[in-house]
Design a protein around this motif. Sequence first.
Motif, PDB file in Angstrom:
ATOM      1  N   HIS A 181      41.431  38.140  36.735  1.00  0.00           N
ATOM      2  CA  HIS A 181      40.606  38.792  37.742  1.00  0.00           C
ATOM      3  C   HIS A 181      40.498  40.293  37.531  1.00  0.00           C
TER       4      HIS A 181
ATOM      5  N   HIS B 107      49.177  41.329  44.036  1.00  0.00           N
ATOM      6  CA  HIS B 107      48.194  41.714  43.021  1.00  0.00           C
ATOM      7  C   HIS B 107      47.879  40.635  41.986  1.00  0.00           C
TER       8      HIS B 107
ATOM      9  N   GLY C 114      48.124  36.379  44.592  1.00  0.00           N
ATOM     10  CA  GLY C 114      47.201  36.384  45.721  1.00  0.00           C
ATOM     11  C   GLY C 114      45.734  36.254  45.327  1.00  0.00           C
ATOM     12  N   PRO C 115      45.209  37.192  44.539  1.00  0.00           N
ATOM     13  CA  PRO C 115      43.771  37.126  44.214  1.00  0.00           C
ATOM     14  C   PRO C 115      43.377  35.853  43.466  1.00  0.00           C
TER      15      PRO C 115
ATOM     16  N   PHE D 152      43.660  32.933  45.966  1.00  0.00           N
ATOM     17  CA  PHE D 152      42.702  32.996  47.067  1.00  0.00           C
ATOM     18  C   PHE D 152      41.358  32.388  46.681  1.00  0.00           C
ATOM     19  N   ARG D 153      40.934  32.664  45.461  1.00  0.00           N
ATOM     20  CA  ARG D 153      39.640  32.146  45.038  1.00  0.00           C
ATOM     21  C   ARG D 153      39.637  30.608  45.018  1.00  0.00           C
TER      22      ARG D 153
ATOM     23  N   MET E 176      33.623  36.869  44.609  1.00  0.00           N
ATOM     24  CA  MET E 176      34.904  36.874  43.914  1.00  0.00           C
ATOM     25  C   MET E 176      34.850  36.178  42.569  1.00  0.00           C
TER      26      MET E 176
END
Lengths: 246, 240
Positions: A94, B158, B161-162, B165-166, B237
């Motif tokens: 990401h 960091h 989580g990201p 979450f997606r 996202m």
Amino acid sequence: MSSIIELKNVCKSFGDTEVLHNIDLSIQEGEVIVVIGPSGSGKSTLIRCINCLELISSGELIVDSIKIPDERGRIRQIRLEVGMVFQQFNLFPHMTAVENVAFGPSKARKMNKSKATDIARDLLDKVGLAEFENKFPGQLSGGQQQRVAIARALAVNPKVLLFDEPTSALDPEMIGEVLDVMKSIAKDSGMTMVVVTHEMGFAAQVGDRLIFMDDGWIVEEGKPAEVMKKPKSERLKDFLGHVKHH
Amino acid sequence: MGFEFSVITESLPALLGGAKLTWIITILGIVGGMICGILAGLGRIAGTEALGEEPHGIFKPLSVVIRYISGGYVETIRGTPIIVQAMFLYFAFPMLVKAVTDIERFRIEALTAAVITIIFNAGAYIAEIVRGSVISVNKGLLEAGMSLGISRLQLIVHVIGPIAFRRMIPPLGNQFIISLKDTSLFIVIGVGELTRQGQEIMASNFRALEIWLTVAVMYLMMTTVLAMSLRHIERKMKIF
């Protein structure tokens, strides 16, 4: 020269299976160690023990004068001084290339963002990827991803870099670009490196010491050229007969 | 008795009032449910390798306790019907309070009971969505983070989580829509939400076709807004 990494009588077990037996190893600052051996010989486990991704089961590990298991609470400090490059790159999907590299300095070293980004740009330039800084890992080739991963590990400014089969997941035509980056780190920065690999050419060119592991034991070690030319054990002779020479 | 549009226009103010209440319960419920679900979801895997490395010292037994509490909560809520939970909270809980304390006139407002029920109910299901997404994050990424020397909190915020979450967004969409529709069950504790408004109008004019059609369309519009918002977040996202 003082030793930056020391393993004293280290054993590592997974459940009832002992995969490292009584390892004694001392690594000097600036030394480039190449670890070879058949799969399952414990070479990956050995370097994963050095930055405590695996905790040693017995014996003692000293990294940058931090003692494990006595100072278990200071594992994070060990990791700040010992970077790692993985076989599967493991870039954060990401984040862009430059965000991946800036992540360590800004979060682990608590640097402000613009300074961390400057460092990241500099390192991406060094590994020849300046124009790819805003690409996501999924948009890069394997070789490019691994070079970003090397920059990411360097960005925290560690004293030691561990490489866990960094070229094994790459297409043949991309191995060279990654090895070139590793060679230039070894030659230019005087970084202490422990490299698990099957690239015998790399071992011969930049390795200060070659370690051959089999079945959880260090079977032979010495100057790469000598060890490769005159293997003492049958196991090493047999192994060298199977690896490719680049 | 044909289809009368005037029935719809006449009942529209009351139905819109009900829809507004449905919307308020849903939004408060899913915001609270997210907080509850993230805590319980992470709680169920506290101290496991899914959140970095196993803890040592005092944190080891502590993480076991947290896992049991979170697990008990999720299984209790998932294992009982939401309508029973609502009635327990509204009718039985005040009696329980009265029985174990000196408070005589303890009461929970029907609307409060409705919101709390959705929070705890959605929270239990969201906990499983959170847990599932977090354990699906590639362990190599955690090792890459740890090898940089970051803290566990930084790793969770960091890295885990990201990415997690997606992956949560599609199942969260399901849960948000289910929670919105579950508010119709609060008819049993007398909350004047959309379904109850429809029921009351219907009882006075017997125009079932017009009323239930309008109510259904209103639910559909609200669930569509929820679904589209989540699609929007998902697109924003996008990971390459």
